[in-house]
Scaffold this motif. Structure first.
Motif, short mmCIF file in Angstrom:
data_model
loop_
_atom_site.label_atom_id
_atom_site.label_comp_id
_atom_site.label_asym_id
_atom_site.label_seq_id
_atom_site.Cartn_x
_atom_site.Cartn_y
_atom_site.Cartn_z
N GLU A 287 0.79 -1.17 0.05
CA GLU A 287 -0.05 -0.05 0.11
C GLU A 287 0.99 1.36 -0.05
OE1 GLU A 287 -2.78 -0.24 3.52
OE2 GLU A 287 -3.68 -2.04 2.33
N SER A 288 2.03 1.19 0.69
CA SER A 288 2.98 2.23 0.80
C SER A 288 3.94 2.42 -0.61
CB SER A 288 3.65 2.22 2.03
OG SER A 288 4.72 1.11 2.09
N THR A 289 4.05 1.38 -1.51
CA THR A 289 4.91 1.66 -2.49
C THR A 289 4.11 1.54 -4.00
OG1 THR A 289 5.29 -0.64 -2.19
CG2 THR A 289 6.68 0.62 -1.14
N CYS A 290 2.85 1.12 -3.68
CA CYS A 290 2.16 1.04 -4.94
C CYS A 290 0.87 2.21 -4.98
CB CYS A 290 1.43 -0.27 -5.06
SG CYS A 290 2.56 -1.54 -5.38
N ASP A 291 0.61 2.52 -6.19
CA ASP A 291 -0.38 3.60 -6.53
C ASP A 291 -1.80 2.81 -5.99
OD1 ASP A 291 0.49 6.10 -8.62
OD2 ASP A 291 1.64 4.32 -8.27
N PHE A 292 -1.89 1.59 -6.49
CA PHE A 292 -3.23 0.93 -5.80
C PHE A 292 -2.82 -0.69 -5.68
CE2 PHE A 292 -4.08 0.71 -10.22
CZ PHE A 292 -4.46 -0.44 -10.48
N ASP B 232 -8.86 -3.23 7.02
CA ASP B 232 -7.93 -4.01 8.06
C ASP B 232 -8.80 -4.84 8.92
OD1 ASP B 232 -6.15 -4.16 10.49
OD2 ASP B 232 -5.07 -4.36 8.64
N THR B 233 -8.48 -6.15 9.03
CA THR B 233 -9.36 -6.91 10.00
C THR B 233 -9.04 -6.78 11.52
OG1 THR B 233 -7.68 -8.65 9.71
CG2 THR B 233 -9.63 -8.95 8.42
N GLU B 234 -7.55 -6.18 11.68
CA GLU B 234 -7.38 -5.86 13.17
C GLU B 234 -7.89 -4.56 13.62
OE1 GLU B 234 -3.24 -6.60 13.44
OE2 GLU B 234 -3.30 -8.82 13.01
N THR B 235 -7.66 -3.49 13.02
CA THR B 235 -7.93 -2.36 13.30
C THR B 235 -9.49 -1.64 12.73
OG1 THR B 235 -7.04 -1.21 11.24
CG2 THR B 235 -5.75 -1.63 12.84
N GLY B 236 -9.90 -2.39 11.70
CA GLY B 236 -11.10 -1.83 11.22
C GLY B 236 -11.24 -0.66 10.23
N LEU B 237 -10.22 -0.30 9.89
CA LEU B 237 -9.77 0.93 9.25
C LEU B 237 -9.68 0.63 7.70
CD1 LEU B 237 -7.18 2.71 11.53
CD2 LEU B 237 -9.68 3.20 11.41
N PRO B 238 -10.32 1.34 6.93
CA PRO B 238 -10.26 1.14 5.53
C PRO B 238 -9.05 1.70 4.98
CG PRO B 238 -11.72 3.14 5.88
CD PRO B 238 -11.19 2.58 7.15
N SER B 239 -8.58 1.10 3.85
CA SER B 239 -7.13 1.66 3.19
C SER B 239 -7.85 2.71 2.29
CB SER B 239 -6.43 0.47 2.52
OG SER B 239 -5.48 0.93 1.89
N VAL B 240 -6.47 3.55 1.95
CA VAL B 240 -6.79 4.61 0.96
C VAL B 240 -6.95 4.11 -0.41
CG1 VAL B 240 -5.90 6.91 0.31
CG2 VAL B 240 -5.75 6.35 2.64
N ASN B 241 -5.64 3.13 -0.59
CA ASN B 241 -5.41 2.79 -2.12
C ASN B 241 -5.38 1.20 -2.28
OD1 ASN B 241 -3.10 2.38 -0.46
ND2 ASN B 241 -1.80 2.74 -2.23
N HIS B 242 -6.06 0.58 -1.26
CA HIS B 242 -6.12 -0.90 -1.35
C HIS B 242 -7.72 -1.34 -1.63
CE1 HIS B 242 -4.74 -5.11 0.30
NE2 HIS B 242 -5.60 -5.13 -0.52
N PHE B 243 -8.12 -1.93 -2.34
CA PHE B 243 -9.48 -2.24 -2.90
C PHE B 243 -9.83 -3.96 -3.08
CE2 PHE B 243 -8.27 1.72 -4.76
CZ PHE B 243 -9.26 2.49 -4.16
N VAL B 244 -10.76 -4.32 -3.03
CA VAL B 244 -11.45 -5.68 -3.16
C VAL B 244 -12.41 -5.43 -4.06
CG1 VAL B 244 -10.31 -6.48 -0.97
CG2 VAL B 244 -12.68 -5.52 -1.25
N PHE B 245 -12.69 -6.56 -4.76
CA PHE B 245 -13.58 -6.42 -5.76
C PHE B 245 -14.56 -7.83 -5.77
CE2 PHE B 245 -10.72 -9.10 -8.16
CZ PHE B 245 -11.27 -10.03 -8.76
N LYS B 246 -15.89 -7.80 -6.18
CA LYS B 246 -16.75 -9.24 -6.22
C LYS B 246 -17.35 -8.99 -7.53
CE LYS B 246 -17.55 -8.75 -1.29
NZ LYS B 246 -18.73 -8.60 -0.25
#
Length: 262
Positions: free
Chosen positions: A173-178, A248-262
């Motif tokens: 997340e810190s080294t990729c655009d997404f 994030d499963t531990e903190t419950g915080l959403p990422s800025v540039n990490h996505f999931v799709f269905k």
């Protein structure tokens, strides 16, 4: 008087020759211009769903690096995905856009493979990159990307995308655009059979995701913004899927540039 007529005749002949010469040059230049483009056609029914009509892609010195990592590095998968990219964008060997590598085969030193070699590849002067797309990023990929960031003073001039990574999430997340993952159901994380099904679905959907990513990034002039607009880019890029933020499963915080799709 005869000399004047002869001169006139000679002048007319020279004029005709000159006209024919410049006309042929013009036609030749037009043919050269047309040859600088190659038609991208869709043969597979799945590809026709992605791209409704052929695209024209200008041959360019800038290349998109596509790295096939874990889950995508079997000979059959590499062959299928490379063939797909060749149809739509052309391969570097033929003057096309795609510079394809496979891990670990293209990273071997004697019997060992080192993903950190990715840093040397990114910093090589052999080619100018316009984007980097990594499928199934191996462990420690983010370390090579971090070194590349440092070399560019955190101003990498091209977008970097990680699809279905196996590497550390926060590092990517810190080294990729997404970063893009396949969304999991709650029971999938605890079921081996569900994980196997998820992996099979991921490989099946990878061609469409890969084409959408490369097509979108090929039109970008620089890296993507690290703000809320990145989600709009993701939704446009993967318009055939439902895109949401990775949480994030531990903190419950959403990422800025990490996505999931269905």
């Amino acid at each position: 008087m005869k000399k004047i007529k002869n001169y006139s005749l000679i002048f007319m002949i020279l004029s005709a020759i000159s006209f024919a010469f410049f006309s042929s040059c013009k036609n030749e230049n037009a043919q050269q211009t047309d040859s600088d483009y190659f038609e991208l056609t869709a043969n597979d029914s799945n590809i026709e769903k992605i791209i409704s009509k052929p695209e024209k892609c200008k041959i360019t010195n800038k290349k998109i690096l596509v790295l096939f990592g874990y889950n995508f590095n079997s000979p059959e998968t590499v062959q299928n995905l490379t063939s797909l990219l060749e149809q739509h964008f052309g391969l570097e060997a033929d003057g096309g856009m795609i510079y394809a590598l496979t891990y670990p085969n293209d990273f071997k030193h004697n019997s060992n493979s080192y993903v950190n070699d990715l840093y040397s590849i990114l910093q090589s002067n052999d080619r100018e990159l316009s984007a980097v797309v990594i499928l199934g990023a191996p462990e420690k990929t983010h370390l090579a990307l971090a070194r590349n960031q440092d070399k560019w003073n955190n101003q990498v001039p091209y977008p970097v995308a990680a699809l279905f990574p196996q590497d550390e999430g926060l590092g990517l997340e810190s080294t990729c655009d997404f970063v893009l993952d396949k969304g999991q159901t709650e029971h999938a994380a605890f079921s081996e059979s569900s994980n196997e099904e998820l992996e099979a679905e991921t490989i099946q959907e990878a061609p469409q995701i890969l084409l959408s990513t490369v097509s979108y990034l090929s039109k970008m002039q620089n890296s993507l913004p690290r703000d809320s607009t990145i989600q709009q880019h993701a939704k446009q890029m993967f318009k055939d899927f439902k895109i949401s933020y990775y949480v994030d499963t531990e903190t419950g915080l959403p990422s800025v540039n990490h996505f999931v799709f269905k």
